[in-house]
Design a protein around this motif. Structure first.
Motif, PDB file in Angstrom:
ATOM      1  N   ARG A 303      29.601  56.494 -27.591  1.00 16.26           N
ATOM      2  CA  ARG A 303      30.278  55.477 -26.770  1.00 16.26           C
ATOM      3  C   ARG A 303      29.806  54.080 -27.153  1.00 16.26           C
ATOM      4  NH1 ARG A 303      34.480  56.737 -23.345  1.00 16.26           N
ATOM      5  NH2 ARG A 303      33.678  55.230 -21.826  1.00 16.26           N
ATOM      6  N   GLY A 304      28.535  53.942 -27.460  1.00 12.11           N
ATOM      7  CA  GLY A 304      28.017  52.659 -27.889  1.00 12.11           C
ATOM      8  C   GLY A 304      28.611  52.214 -29.216  1.00 12.11           C
ATOM      9  N   VAL A 305      28.814  53.157 -30.151  1.00 12.03           N
ATOM     10  CA  VAL A 305      29.428  52.821 -31.435  1.00 12.03           C
ATOM     11  C   VAL A 305      30.864  52.336 -31.222  1.00 12.03           C
ATOM     12  CG1 VAL A 305      30.180  53.755 -33.664  1.00 12.03           C
ATOM     13  CG2 VAL A 305      27.955  54.399 -32.727  1.00 12.03           C
ATOM     14  N   ARG A 306      31.593  52.983 -30.324  1.00  9.79           N
ATOM     15  CA  ARG A 306      32.958  52.520 -30.010  1.00  9.79           C
ATOM     16  C   ARG A 306      32.922  51.120 -29.399  1.00  9.79           C
ATOM     17  NH1 ARG A 306      33.323  57.975 -27.988  1.00  9.79           N
ATOM     18  NH2 ARG A 306      34.521  59.281 -29.423  1.00  9.79           N
ATOM     19  N   ALA A 307      31.959  50.892 -28.522  1.00 13.37           N
ATOM     20  CA  ALA A 307      31.825  49.552 -27.932  1.00 13.37           C
ATOM     21  C   ALA A 307      31.516  48.516 -29.006  1.00 13.37           C
ATOM     22  CB  ALA A 307      30.729  49.558 -26.864  1.00 13.37           C
ATOM     23  N   ALA A 308      30.722  48.903 -30.003  1.00  8.38           N
ATOM     24  CA  ALA A 308      30.421  47.989 -31.106  1.00  8.38           C
ATOM     25  C   ALA A 308      31.680  47.673 -31.906  1.00  8.38           C
ATOM     26  CB  ALA A 308      29.355  48.613 -32.011  1.00  8.38           C
ATOM     27  N   ASP A 309      32.516  48.674 -32.149  1.00  6.51           N
ATOM     28  CA  ASP A 309      33.784  48.425 -32.845  1.00  6.51           C
ATOM     29  C   ASP A 309      34.678  47.488 -32.039  1.00  6.51           C
ATOM     30  OD1 ASP A 309      33.005  50.072 -34.914  1.00  6.51           O
ATOM     31  OD2 ASP A 309      34.190  51.795 -34.272  1.00  6.51           O
ATOM     32  N   ASP A 310      34.684  47.675 -30.724  1.00  3.65           N
ATOM     33  CA  ASP A 310      35.505  46.808 -29.870  1.00  3.65           C
ATOM     34  C   ASP A 310      35.002  45.367 -29.926  1.00  3.65           C
ATOM     35  OD1 ASP A 310      37.051  48.954 -29.120  1.00  3.65           O
ATOM     36  OD2 ASP A 310      35.945  49.341 -27.254  1.00  3.65           O
ATOM     37  N   TYR A 311      33.688  45.202 -29.917  1.00  5.57           N
ATOM     38  CA  TYR A 311      33.120  43.853 -30.014  1.00  5.57           C
ATOM     39  C   TYR A 311      33.546  43.197 -31.324  1.00  5.57           C
ATOM     40  CZ  TYR A 311      29.655  40.142 -30.568  1.00  5.57           C
ATOM     41  OH  TYR A 311      29.047  38.924 -30.767  1.00  5.57           O
ATOM     42  N   ALA A 312      33.415  43.944 -32.420  1.00  5.18           N
ATOM     43  CA  ALA A 312      33.796  43.400 -33.722  1.00  5.18           C
ATOM     44  C   ALA A 312      35.286  43.077 -33.765  1.00  5.18           C
ATOM     45  CB  ALA A 312      33.432  44.389 -34.825  1.00  5.18           C
ATOM     46  N   ALA A 313      36.108  43.943 -33.154  1.00  2.00           N
ATOM     47  CA  ALA A 313      37.551  43.704 -33.132  1.00  2.00           C
ATOM     48  C   ALA A 313      37.880  42.433 -32.358  1.00  2.00           C
ATOM     49  CB  ALA A 313      38.270  44.901 -32.513  1.00  2.00           C
ATOM     50  N   ASP A 314      37.177  42.196 -31.255  1.00  4.02           N
ATOM     51  CA  ASP A 314      37.394  40.959 -30.495  1.00  4.02           C
ATOM     52  C   ASP A 314      36.955  39.739 -31.295  1.00  4.02           C
ATOM     53  OD1 ASP A 314      38.399  42.345 -28.343  1.00  4.02           O
ATOM     54  OD2 ASP A 314      36.479  42.436 -27.280  1.00  4.02           O
ATOM     55  N   ARG A 315      35.949  39.923 -32.138  1.00  5.15           N
ATOM     56  CA  ARG A 315      35.379  38.798 -32.871  1.00  5.15           C
ATOM     57  C   ARG A 315      36.226  38.413 -34.089  1.00  5.15           C
ATOM     58  NH1 ARG A 315      30.943  35.518 -31.164  1.00  5.15           N
ATOM     59  NH2 ARG A 315      30.567  34.148 -32.939  1.00  5.15           N
ATOM     60  N   VAL A 316      36.637  39.424 -34.880  1.00  5.47           N
ATOM     61  CA  VAL A 316      37.336  39.108 -36.134  1.00  5.47           C
ATOM     62  C   VAL A 316      38.715  39.749 -36.238  1.00  5.47           C
ATOM     63  CG1 VAL A 316      35.155  38.798 -37.360  1.00  5.47           C
ATOM     64  CG2 VAL A 316      36.263  41.039 -37.379  1.00  5.47           C
ATOM     65  N   GLY A 317      39.089  40.563 -35.237  1.00  4.26           N
ATOM     66  CA  GLY A 317      40.386  41.218 -35.259  1.00  4.26           C
ATOM     67  C   GLY A 317      40.278  42.687 -35.633  1.00  4.26           C
ATOM     68  N   PRO A 318      40.999  43.571 -34.950  1.00  7.99           N
ATOM     69  CA  PRO A 318      40.885  45.012 -35.224  1.00  7.99           C
ATOM     70  C   PRO A 318      41.313  45.393 -36.631  1.00  7.99           C
ATOM     71  CG  PRO A 318      42.671  44.559 -33.680  1.00  7.99           C
ATOM     72  CD  PRO A 318      41.904  43.296 -33.818  1.00  7.99           C
ATOM     73  N   ASP A 319      42.363  44.747 -37.146  1.00  9.97           N
ATOM     74  CA  ASP A 319      42.782  45.060 -38.520  1.00  9.97           C
ATOM     75  C   ASP A 319      41.688  44.720 -39.524  1.00  9.97           C
ATOM     76  OD1 ASP A 319      45.204  46.381 -38.653  1.00  9.97           O
ATOM     77  OD2 ASP A 319      46.379  44.549 -38.330  1.00  9.97           O
ATOM     78  N   ALA A 320      41.021  43.592 -39.321  1.00  6.01           N
ATOM     79  CA  ALA A 320      39.953  43.189 -40.243  1.00  6.01           C
ATOM     80  C   ALA A 320      38.804  44.196 -40.226  1.00  6.01           C
ATOM     81  CB  ALA A 320      39.438  41.801 -39.875  1.00  6.01           C
ATOM     82  N   VAL A 321      38.462  44.708 -39.036  1.00  8.19           N
ATOM     83  CA  VAL A 321      37.391  45.694 -38.947  1.00  8.19           C
ATOM     84  C   VAL A 321      37.823  47.006 -39.589  1.00  8.19           C
ATOM     85  CG1 VAL A 321      35.842  46.942 -37.400  1.00  8.19           C
ATOM     86  CG2 VAL A 321      36.547  44.611 -36.836  1.00  8.19           C
ATOM     87  N   ALA A 322      39.067  47.424 -39.335  1.00  4.15           N
ATOM     88  CA  ALA A 322      39.570  48.656 -39.946  1.00  4.15           C
ATOM     89  C   ALA A 322      39.584  48.532 -41.470  1.00  4.15           C
ATOM     90  CB  ALA A 322      40.967  48.967 -39.416  1.00  4.15           C
ATOM     91  N   ASP A 323      40.041  47.382 -41.969  1.00  4.99           N
ATOM     92  CA  ASP A 323      40.036  47.157 -43.421  1.00  4.99           C
ATOM     93  C   ASP A 323      38.609  47.233 -43.977  1.00  4.99           C
ATOM     94  OD1 ASP A 323      42.762  46.806 -43.428  1.00  4.99           O
ATOM     95  OD2 ASP A 323      42.664  44.600 -43.415  1.00  4.99           O
ATOM     96  N   ALA A 324      37.658  46.658 -43.245  1.00  8.96           N
ATOM     97  CA  ALA A 324      36.270  46.657 -43.706  1.00  8.96           C
ATOM     98  C   ALA A 324      35.707  48.070 -43.750  1.00  8.96           C
ATOM     99  CB  ALA A 324      35.418  45.773 -42.789  1.00  8.96           C
ATOM    100  N   LEU A 325      36.016  48.886 -42.747  1.00 10.25           N
ATOM    101  CA  LEU A 325      35.540  50.276 -42.742  1.00 10.25           C
ATOM    102  C   LEU A 325      36.165  51.075 -43.877  1.00 10.25           C
ATOM    103  CD1 LEU A 325      35.482  51.062 -38.903  1.00 10.25           C
ATOM    104  CD2 LEU A 325      33.550  50.457 -40.381  1.00 10.25           C
ATOM    105  N   GLU A 326      37.434  50.809 -44.158  1.00  9.16           N
ATOM    106  CA  GLU A 326      38.081  51.480 -45.284  1.00  9.16           C
ATOM    107  C   GLU A 326      37.455  51.050 -46.609  1.00  9.16           C
ATOM    108  OE1 GLU A 326      42.202  50.567 -44.781  1.00  9.16           O
ATOM    109  OE2 GLU A 326      42.575  52.374 -43.561  1.00  9.16           O
ATOM    110  N   ARG A 327      37.138  49.759 -46.724  1.00  7.18           N
ATOM    111  CA  ARG A 327      36.479  49.274 -47.936  1.00  7.18           C
ATOM    112  C   ARG A 327      35.084  49.868 -48.058  1.00  7.18           C
ATOM    113  NH1 ARG A 327      36.132  48.461 -53.027  1.00  7.18           N
ATOM    114  NH2 ARG A 327      34.731  46.751 -53.654  1.00  7.18           N
TER     115      ARG A 327
END
Length: 364
Positions: A303-327
């Protein structure tokens, strides 16, 4: 605490046993590597081989060494806390050697599937430092068990040691890894990226991974002295946008206290075991409670890891975080895994599930 049911085995017999288990481990590693290379997503399968087969084999070796009193045979027997700790350290080191023997045949396969310039000697030297550091760490943690203190005091001492080691991680990591201070231009760039990501740390260190090809960033330490460790591959393989998004995930993990969840879960799971140690309750039911607490703490950590993803998505955008994880997956030659139900013994949701969740947020 180090109670021998039988006299320790002869030193020669013990050394033969170490060699025998090392040969078996090497065969197990070689066979596992051959099988893994035939499967889809071999990089992820290698991780499963290490965690699901080779690590348990090394732990089993430690249990065998301990039951047979191999450590006492090497240190020359004797009673007392010092002898018990030296025996424990010897057995941990021997089990680590068996693990290294099992790991060695897999390096060539990893080098092939990831196309990296990683020699077997370099990989073993790096893992050897881990084995030595882990052996010292475990010996220090269990040292209070040899002192005859009450279970309540022992639990408090072990908890204090675990917390202290986490706090000292910024200084411990440079001991077991090759670390350097970044050049001024590199440090300025990383400071600019981490500020965009919302990541607060006191300083930065670079981990040498030029031949391992691992692009990671991690934060260790306590509030007021947190240190950011990034690998040299992280600097070389990722552009600024990707690096910022991954640093934002680290900021989210810091904000969600993911590491604190892991440590707290570990300490909580130890409580029933110390209760059993004090003969307050039955061993096996309390061991079951401990396992249940481990599973619960891992769920809380996910649950904490999901919260971390949400924080990053709010900061730089969910697409940017998804792209970064794919990279990130692409740099590590991984195929992001997906599961209908999360592995209860994993501290992070499957990478593919995290990416899909972020894509869904972007589509909303």
């Amino acid at each position: 605490m180090y109670a021998l049911q039988t006299p320790p085995i002869a030193t020669g017999t013990g050394l033969f046993l170490v060699g025998f288990l090392a040969v078996v481990g090497a065969a197990l590693g070689a066979l596992g590597s051959i099988v893994v290379q035939q499967l889809s997503n071999p990089v992820a399968r290698y991780r499963q081989l290490y965690l699901g087969v080779l690590l348990p084999f090394a732990l089993l070796s430690y249990v065998v060494f301990r039951l047979l009193g191999f450590g006492y045979a090497v240190v020359g027997g004797g009673a007392g806390t010092v002898q018990a700790l030296l025996a424990t350290f010897t057995e941990l080191l021997a089990a680590g050697g068996v693990g290294l023997a099992a790991y060695a045949p897999t390096v060539r396969g990893v080098r092939g599937v990831r196309d990296i310039d990683l020699s077997t000697g370099r990989a073993l030297a790096r893992m050897g430092r881990y084995v030595l550091g882990l052996s010292i760490f475990v010996t220090v943690v269990i040292a209070p068990l040899e002192t005859g203190l009450s279970s309540v005091v022992l639990l408090a001492v072990v908890a204090a040691l675990v917390v202290a080691l986490q706090a000292a991680a910024p200084w411990i990591i440079p001991v077991v890894r090759s670390v350097r201070t970044p050049e001024e231009s590199t440090e300025a760039t990383l400071n600019r990226l981490r500020e965009r990501a919302g990541l607060t740390v006191r300083d930065i260190r670079i981990l040498d991974t030029d031949r391992e090809g691992t692009a990671n960033a991690t934060v260790r330490g306590v509030p007021g002295y947190r240190r950011l460790f990034v690998t040299s591959t992280f600097l070389d393989a990722l552009d600024d946008e990707t690096a910022t998004a991954l640093l934002a995930v680290q900021a989210g993990r810091q904000n969600a206290r993911v590491l604190a969840r892991v440590v707290a879960g570990l300490l909580l799971a130890l409580v029933p075991l110390f209760v059993a140690l004090a003969d307050i309750g039955p061993l096996w039911p309390l061991a079951g409670v401990s396992l249940g607490l481990v599973v619960l703490s891992l769920w809380v950590t996910r649950r904490g890891v999901r919260a971390a993803d949400d924080y990053a998505a709010d900061r730089v955008g969910p697409d940017a975080v998804a792209d970064a994880l794919e990279r990130y997956a692409d740099v590590h030659d991984m195929e992001p895994s997906r599961r209908r139900f999360a592995n209860p013994l994993s501290k992070s949701p499957p990478l593919g599930n995290r990416i899909d969740r972020l894509r869904a947020q972007a589509a909303e």
